[in-house]
Design a protein around this motif. Structure first.
Motif, PDB file in Angstrom:
ATOM      1  N   VAL A 688      41.484  40.286  37.012  1.00  0.00           N
ATOM      2  CA  VAL A 688      41.957  39.243  36.156  1.00  0.00           C
ATOM      3  C   VAL A 688      43.403  39.027  36.443  1.00  0.00           C
ATOM      4  O   VAL A 688      43.702  37.744  36.251  1.00  0.00           O
ATOM      5  CB  VAL A 688      41.554  39.828  34.617  1.00  0.00           C
ATOM      6  N   GLY A 689      44.153  40.109  36.800  1.00  0.00           N
ATOM      7  CA  GLY A 689      45.530  39.697  37.176  1.00  0.00           C
ATOM      8  C   GLY A 689      45.574  38.879  38.204  1.00  0.00           C
ATOM      9  O   GLY A 689      46.599  37.969  38.418  1.00  0.00           O
ATOM     10  N   ILE A 690      44.832  38.940  39.432  1.00  0.00           N
ATOM     11  CA  ILE A 690      45.142  38.162  40.593  1.00  0.00           C
ATOM     12  C   ILE A 690      44.700  36.747  40.154  1.00  0.00           C
ATOM     13  O   ILE A 690      45.109  35.921  40.536  1.00  0.00           O
ATOM     14  CB  ILE A 690      44.174  38.701  41.695  1.00  0.00           C
ATOM     15  N   LEU A 691      43.528  36.934  39.351  1.00  0.00           N
ATOM     16  CA  LEU A 691      43.036  35.232  39.086  1.00  0.00           C
ATOM     17  C   LEU A 691      44.086  34.488  38.256  1.00  0.00           C
ATOM     18  O   LEU A 691      44.429  33.224  38.466  1.00  0.00           O
ATOM     19  CB  LEU A 691      41.709  35.429  38.216  1.00  0.00           C
ATOM     20  N   ILE A 692      44.854  35.325  37.405  1.00  0.00           N
ATOM     21  CA  ILE A 692      46.063  34.586  36.492  1.00  0.00           C
ATOM     22  C   ILE A 692      46.843  34.280  37.484  1.00  0.00           C
ATOM     23  O   ILE A 692      47.591  32.934  37.395  1.00  0.00           O
ATOM     24  CB  ILE A 692      46.349  35.543  35.509  1.00  0.00           C
ATOM     25  N   GLU A 693      47.213  34.953  38.273  1.00  0.00           N
ATOM     26  CA  GLU A 693      48.556  34.627  39.497  1.00  0.00           C
ATOM     27  C   GLU A 693      47.992  33.384  40.278  1.00  0.00           C
ATOM     28  O   GLU A 693      48.796  32.325  40.448  1.00  0.00           O
ATOM     29  CB  GLU A 693      48.752  35.780  40.478  1.00  0.00           C
ATOM     30  N   VAL A 694      46.952  33.376  40.526  1.00  0.00           N
ATOM     31  CA  VAL A 694      46.358  32.140  41.429  1.00  0.00           C
ATOM     32  C   VAL A 694      46.283  30.888  40.630  1.00  0.00           C
ATOM     33  O   VAL A 694      46.730  29.724  40.909  1.00  0.00           O
ATOM     34  CB  VAL A 694      44.928  32.501  41.906  1.00  0.00           C
ATOM     35  N   LEU A 695      46.025  31.161  39.270  1.00  0.00           N
ATOM     36  CA  LEU A 695      45.651  29.951  38.325  1.00  0.00           C
ATOM     37  C   LEU A 695      47.319  29.082  38.019  1.00  0.00           C
ATOM     38  O   LEU A 695      47.403  28.112  38.063  1.00  0.00           O
ATOM     39  CB  LEU A 695      45.044  30.500  37.164  1.00  0.00           C
ATOM     40  N   LEU A 696      48.111  30.409  37.951  1.00  0.00           N
ATOM     41  CA  LEU A 696      49.512  29.767  37.805  1.00  0.00           C
ATOM     42  C   LEU A 696      50.017  29.021  38.867  1.00  0.00           C
ATOM     43  O   LEU A 696      50.803  27.886  38.912  1.00  0.00           O
ATOM     44  CB  LEU A 696      50.316  31.037  37.267  1.00  0.00           C
ATOM     45  N   ALA A 697      49.661  29.586  39.962  1.00  0.00           N
ATOM     46  CA  ALA A 697      50.198  29.078  41.278  1.00  0.00           C
ATOM     47  C   ALA A 697      49.684  27.772  41.621  1.00  0.00           C
ATOM     48  O   ALA A 697      50.389  26.664  42.164  1.00  0.00           O
ATOM     49  CB  ALA A 697      49.843  29.881  42.436  1.00  0.00           C
ATOM     50  N   ARG A 698      48.491  27.352  41.105  1.00  0.00           N
ATOM     51  CA  ARG A 698      47.774  26.262  41.301  1.00  0.00           C
ATOM     52  C   ARG A 698      48.148  25.090  40.083  1.00  0.00           C
ATOM     53  O   ARG A 698      47.838  23.983  40.082  1.00  0.00           O
ATOM     54  CB  ARG A 698      46.102  26.270  41.009  1.00  0.00           C
ATOM     55  N   GLY A 699      48.935  25.763  39.070  1.00  0.00           N
ATOM     56  CA  GLY A 699      49.525  24.747  38.072  1.00  0.00           C
ATOM     57  C   GLY A 699      48.410  24.638  36.877  1.00  0.00           C
ATOM     58  O   GLY A 699      48.862  23.833  36.103  1.00  0.00           O
ATOM     59  N   ARG A 700      47.797  25.641  36.851  1.00  0.00           N
ATOM     60  CA  ARG A 700      46.612  25.360  35.622  1.00  0.00           C
ATOM     61  C   ARG A 700      46.898  26.521  34.470  1.00  0.00           C
ATOM     62  O   ARG A 700      46.205  27.674  34.308  1.00  0.00           O
ATOM     63  CB  ARG A 700      45.084  25.684  36.096  1.00  0.00           C
ATOM     64  N   VAL A 701      48.031  26.204  33.909  1.00  0.00           N
ATOM     65  CA  VAL A 701      48.779  27.310  33.094  1.00  0.00           C
ATOM     66  C   VAL A 701      47.771  27.527  31.779  1.00  0.00           C
ATOM     67  O   VAL A 701      47.418  28.787  31.490  1.00  0.00           O
ATOM     68  CB  VAL A 701      50.013  26.734  32.397  1.00  0.00           C
ATOM     69  N   SER A 702      46.912  26.628  31.183  1.00  0.00           N
ATOM     70  CA  SER A 702      46.319  26.639  30.001  1.00  0.00           C
ATOM     71  C   SER A 702      45.047  27.539  30.554  1.00  0.00           C
ATOM     72  O   SER A 702      44.678  28.438  29.600  1.00  0.00           O
ATOM     73  CB  SER A 702      45.747  25.318  29.475  1.00  0.00           C
ATOM     74  N   GLU A 703      44.372  27.208  31.606  1.00  0.00           N
ATOM     75  CA  GLU A 703      43.207  28.051  32.044  1.00  0.00           C
ATOM     76  C   GLU A 703      43.542  29.270  32.487  1.00  0.00           C
ATOM     77  O   GLU A 703      42.942  30.312  32.003  1.00  0.00           O
ATOM     78  CB  GLU A 703      42.800  27.368  33.295  1.00  0.00           C
ATOM     79  N   ALA A 704      44.953  29.529  33.028  1.00  0.00           N
ATOM     80  CA  ALA A 704      45.323  31.262  33.011  1.00  0.00           C
ATOM     81  C   ALA A 704      45.485  31.795  31.776  1.00  0.00           C
ATOM     82  O   ALA A 704      44.812  32.917  31.599  1.00  0.00           O
ATOM     83  CB  ALA A 704      46.628  30.993  33.693  1.00  0.00           C
ATOM     84  N   ALA A 705      46.027  30.998  30.482  1.00  0.00           N
ATOM     85  CA  ALA A 705      46.292  31.944  29.328  1.00  0.00           C
ATOM     86  C   ALA A 705      44.980  31.857  28.651  1.00  0.00           C
ATOM     87  O   ALA A 705      44.572  33.027  28.195  1.00  0.00           O
ATOM     88  CB  ALA A 705      46.988  30.537  28.440  1.00  0.00           C
ATOM     89  N   GLN A 706      43.684  31.061  28.958  1.00  0.00           N
ATOM     90  CA  GLN A 706      42.384  31.156  28.233  1.00  0.00           C
ATOM     91  C   GLN A 706      41.781  32.538  28.829  1.00  0.00           C
ATOM     92  O   GLN A 706      41.262  33.287  28.342  1.00  0.00           O
ATOM     93  CB  GLN A 706      41.595  30.215  28.538  1.00  0.00           C
ATOM     94  N   THR A 707      42.056  32.683  30.295  1.00  0.00           N
ATOM     95  CA  THR A 707      41.501  33.755  31.083  1.00  0.00           C
ATOM     96  C   THR A 707      41.948  34.917  30.352  1.00  0.00           C
ATOM     97  O   THR A 707      41.161  36.049  30.089  1.00  0.00           O
ATOM     98  CB  THR A 707      41.818  33.662  32.694  1.00  0.00           C
ATOM     99  N   ALA A 708      43.241  35.203  30.156  1.00  0.00           N
ATOM    100  CA  ALA A 708      43.770  36.407  29.581  1.00  0.00           C
ATOM    101  C   ALA A 708      43.293  36.588  28.253  1.00  0.00           C
ATOM    102  O   ALA A 708      42.932  37.749  28.083  1.00  0.00           O
ATOM    103  CB  ALA A 708      45.362  36.139  29.752  1.00  0.00           C
TER     104      ALA A 708
END
Length: 960
Positions: A688-708
């Motif tokens: 989950v931590g790595i997925l959030i980092e990847v999503l943030l790098a891709r510019g998908r902040v809302s999706e990263a927050a939802q994943t968390a």
């Protein structure tokens, strides 16, 4: 297996809708309609399930399914669960698949099963289990999936029929229940019949079907009075009158099995099927089941009753000679008993016997006096061993015997547990060992049995494993090697249960009393490893000094020494020592071999050594080691937590190389595997931590927050050290969402946790870099100080990626002309690194700063380069930022071929990759003083050997 033939020619009354569903499914499977005409649709499989109470006609319906499938040219696989075989691991899987490989030589089996031979072969009884570590249950299920998928495609169209699924062994049923939804994707019709009230929870997928039957199983209803009349007249003749038929329906409640048996009784008694004899039907019906059936059995004589009891104890697929041995009967006496039971419609078959119906088998088994039943199970176990069928065949019978301090029983149960565990069925192994412990074993063997019991529970019940292993250590243990193995296993399961302090303390206590120097060194290595993962380690600097002193004098002569040197490598990475120091120790650790699946060893140290190359800007070497390690996992059949870690951390490597789309694919695969292992495990935190980092790098902040939010990725954070550091990732997410004060609090807390432990490498954990950004909103001067301290640490570590990333942060929080200076230096460093995403960020930031400084030509150059790099990385948010900056500069962004940068920027990514490769080759050629074609040939040879991309290897060669 033997099948009842007495009902195969009977009409299936009131099953038209079920048979229509079968014909429709067979038509779609074979591409042929029921009338033989070809269907215009593509052949496809399906899952059909028939549910109903005992005797309702499920078995007869499945027999008709098999007949119709065979008539259409289908390959038919069939199996049946058994009340007495539920504890025999893979009993159903073996019925289904073993006949497909019957008679094949070992070489042919290996050719057919390929790399799955050693994983699924033992479970299917095709070969003996190996002495290595057993496959995890998910890996074994994946192997069985592969075998069935391969057979379905190779021998298409295929029909798989499973009767009495509610009695299938748990290992087989879990596998088939998980596999069932895939049937529609294959040329396979999977047909299952079960009693709904007895279906276990782990087979719930059979209650809700994909696609067909309206998303539910087909419930079989009792027969109507009209249907019972038809069944009666088919058996007794058309002269059976209405009153007689109605009474038959009344006394059987429309149950097809009871109706058929009742008509047989009527025929045997010579009763005329008219109203005058209808009053006798209730008494005749009582003899079909329950006490009436037992009374009928007892009238056949003592020897026949004992033979029937022996058959009921043995279950299904009963061999007459074995049943005779269990019953204590001679050959002729047993043959007479079998004939009598066949005549009474209790048994059927010749070479292999079987009860006419499971209801009869259950009634006979329950009628056995308890003391006699226990004795018969004990006799069955002895007969099976004497017959050469081995401990695994006898074990289910030994489970039914009373504890009596019998050493032979303990030996057989331990042997069966060993075979079963190595075949991939730890639950069954655990039940055998728990029974052996109750026997009880001899005093001197108790510790060994407890150790084996703990090992069998390791992957499924870690808390139980801890209890067993601690109990084993309390026993007097004469075998010192056994004691050491117990300590290793106990520390391992404690560590994997997020109880790292207890793992370390367990080893520390044993180190103090261990006299053997090599054993003590191994325990020290294990303690160093678990302490390295402790977030609450009390004195990290002291451990680091001791580890350094020890590792520097070791030569790497054996695996233990190489593990210690590997831990020294990781310690150097965490502390931020110069990267060349860490690489020196990493190469020392790898010399002589550092496998990921070594017997009785964890995979942690080999993974840490591989990751050291990534942090030191050598990701190509990391991927090479990961490819070999993941192959080790797959060869062992480890498809659970081990493979999840492999894919997840490989995603992290791709993320740090700037291959964000690939990283997302890998980490999602790792997360799917982690979810199969269970929530809240370390594998989950990593993924989950790595997925959030990847999503943030891709510019998908809302999706990263939802994943968390979906995965509860927030406080409290795990007690074990994970990377990327969970609290730092959470702070980064808060910062991306604009919650700067909350982000600063989390990031500062991460620093207070890591700094006292000497973990100060911003390449490993960039908490200072994110903290500086968070502080810049309210405390800009403090932000600059924080960023410059991180820069100093990055320069000490010395890798271009660490320095370049820290310089970009320093520029972001600074003001004035120094921003351009920092960014130009950042770009220069990152161009020499494999950190493509960080380079793209630095280029866009530098272009932006140059535009604001009134230097449009230079700004355009860097912005266009940054845009190209962002597109290549799949950093969608950065792509938009670069476009906006170009538009602000009055420049026209390059048109993409589509709005989907992942799919339609392939040409741009390829061009950028080729450009980077060309630059790297040119620089290598210049440094080595050779021509570029020579470098190209050298790299091509390396690519073929490593299976790695050219750019990464060129960079690695250039940096090395």
């Amino acid at each position: 297996m033997g099948r009842r033939s007495t009902r195969s020619n009977r009409t299936l009354f009131e099953r038209e809708s079920e048979l229509a569903a079968v014909d429709e499914a067979l038509g779609e499977l074979t591409g042929l309609r029921a009338d033989g005409a070809e269907s215009s649709d593509r052949p496809r499989g399906a899952l059909l399930a028939f549910a109903g109470r005992a005797g309702i006609g499920k078995t007869t319906l499945l027999a008709e399914v098999r007949r119709r499938a065979a008539a259409r040219g289908c390959t038919v696989l069939s199996a049946r669960g058994g009340d007495q075989e539920q504890r025999v691991a893979f009993h159903v899987a073996r019925q289904l698949l073993q006949p497909q490989f019957a008679g094949a030589a070992e070489a042919d089996l290996r050719a057919q099963l390929g790399s799955w031979y050693d994983i699924v072969g033992p479970a299917l009884g095709l070969c003996a289990p190996t002495d290595g570590a057993p496959p995890d249950q998910q890996g074994l299920r994946d192997g069985l999936d592969w075998v069935l998928t391969h057979l379905a495609v190779q021998r298409a169209p295929m029909v798989l029929a499973l009767d009495d699924a509610h009695w299938a062994d748990p290992e087989s049923l879990r596998w088939l229940a998980a596999f069932a939804p895939r049937a529609e994707e294959l040329p396979l019709l999977l047909v299952v019949a079960y009693r709904p009230d007895e279906l276990p929870d782990h087979a719930e997928s059979f209650r809700g079907l994909p696609g067909r039957a309206g998303g539910r199983p087909l419930d079989l209803e009792p027969l109507s009075a009209v249907a019972v009349a038809g069944l009666v007249r088919e058996a007794l003749g058309t002269y059976a009158d209405d009153a007689f038929c109605r009474e038959c329906w009344a006394v059987t409640a429309g149950n097809p099995f009871e109706t058929v048996e009742l008509t047989a009784k009527v025929r045997d008694r010579g009763l005329i099927p008219t109203e005058a004899g209808a009053h006798l039907l209730r008494d005749l019906a009582a003899a079909v089941k329950g006490s009436g059936l037992i009374a009928r059995l007892e009238r056949l004589g003592t020897s026949t009753v004992r033979f029937a009891w022996a058959c009921a104890v043995l279950g299904t697929e009963i061999h007459p000679l074995l049943a005779a041995a269990v019953a204590g009967l001679g050959h002729e006496e047993a043959a007479d008993a079998a004939d009598a039971l066949r005549g009474a419609r209790i048994l059927t078959g010749a070479d292999t016997l079987e009860f006419v119906h499971p209801l009869i088998a259950t009634a006979v088994y329950r009628a056995i006096p308890s003391g006699v039943r226990v004795a018969l199970h004990g006799q069955a176990a002895w007969c099976l061993i004497n017959d050469g069928q081995g401990p695994s065949a006898a074990a289910r019978h030994l489970l039914e015997t009373h504890p009596d301090g019998d050493t032979w029983v303990v030996q057989q149960l331990r042997a069966a547990a060993g075979e079963t565990l190595r075949s991939g069925a730890p639950d069954s192994a655990r039940s055998y060992l728990a029974r052996a412990l109750r026997e009880p074993p001899p005093f001197e063997d108790r510790a060994a049995v407890l150790y084996e019991l703990g090992s069998a529970s390791l992957l499924t019940e870690p808390a139980t494993t801890v209890n067993h292993l601690r109990a084993a250590l309390e026993e007097p243990i004469a075998d010192r090697e056994l004691r050491h193995h117990i300590v290793y296993r106990l520390s391992q399961v404690l560590a994997h249960s997020d109880r790292l302090a207890e793992a370390s303390d367990t080893l520390a206590r044993e180190i103090r009393v261990t006299e053997d120097a090599r054993v003590k060194l191994r325990m020290v290595a294990e303690q160093f490893m678990w302490d390295a993962f402790r977030a609450d380690e009390p004195d990290h600097p002291s451990r680091s000094r001791r580890l350094t002193k020890l590792a520097d004098r070791l030569k790497g002569r054996d695996l233990t020494e190489r593990y210690i040197i590997g831990l020294r490598t990781w310690d150097a990475i965490l502390r931020g020592e110069p990267a060349h120091v860490a690489l020196h120790h990493a190469e020392r650790a790898l010399t002589g071999g550092l496998g990921w699946a070594e017997p009785d060893r964890g995979f942690e140290v080999p993974v840490l050594v591989a990751l050291a190359f990534m942090y030191a800007d050598r990701p190509g070497r990391t991927e090479e080691l990961f490819a070999a390690g993941i192959a080790d996992f797959e060869r062992q059949g480890w498809h659970g937590a081990h493979l999840s870690f492999g894919y997840t951390l490989l995603a992290y490597v791709r993320y740090r190389r700037g291959r964000l789309a690939e990283a997302e694919d890998f980490v999602r695969a790792g997360l799917r595997l982690a979810e199969r292992v269970g929530p809240g495990t370390p594998a989950h935190w990593y993924a989950v931590g790595i997925l959030i980092e990847v999503l943030l790098a891709r510019g998908r902040v809302s999706e990263a927050a939802q994943t968390a939010e979906d995965y509860s990725f927030s406080e409290p954070f795990p007690a074990a050290v994970v990377f990327p550091d969970a609290q730092t990732v959470y702070g980064e997410l808060l910062l991306a969402r604009g919650l700067t004060k909350d982000a600063a609090g989390q990031l500062a807390a991460a620093g207070r946790r890591l700094d006292p432990r000497g973990i100060r490498n911003p390449a490993w954990c960039p908490w200072q870099l994110h903290l500086a950004r968070a502080e810049s909103h309210d405390a800009p001067e403090r932000a600059v100080t924080t960023a410059l301290e991180a820069l100093s640490r990055a320069r000490q570590f010395g890798t271009p990626s660490a320095i370049g990333t820290a310089l970009r942060t320093a520029a972001e929080v600074s003001s004035g002309s120094v921003r351009v200076k920092y960014l130009e230096e950042s770009v220069a460093h990152l161009e020499c690194s494999p950190a493509a995403y960080e380079l793209a960020c630095a280029l866009v930031a530098l272009g932006t700063e140059l535009r604001r400084a009134g230097r449009p030509t230079e700004a355009a150059e860097h912005l266009y380069r940054g845009l190209d790099a962002a597109v290549q990385c799949g950093a969608d948010g950065l792509v938009e930022a670069a476009r906006d900056e170009l538009a602000a500069a009055g420049l026209r962004p390059r048109r993409l071929h589509t709005t989907d940068t992942d799919t339609l920027t392939t040409r741009e990514r390829t061009a950028a990759t080729m450009t980077a490769e060309g630059r790297a080759k040119a620089e290598v050629a210049k440094e080595l003083n050779v021509d570029e074609p020579t470098v190209a040939r050298l790299l091509s040879a390396v690519y073929r050997k490593m299976g790695t991309d050219s750019t990464g290897l060129a960079e690695a060669l250039k940096l090395g």
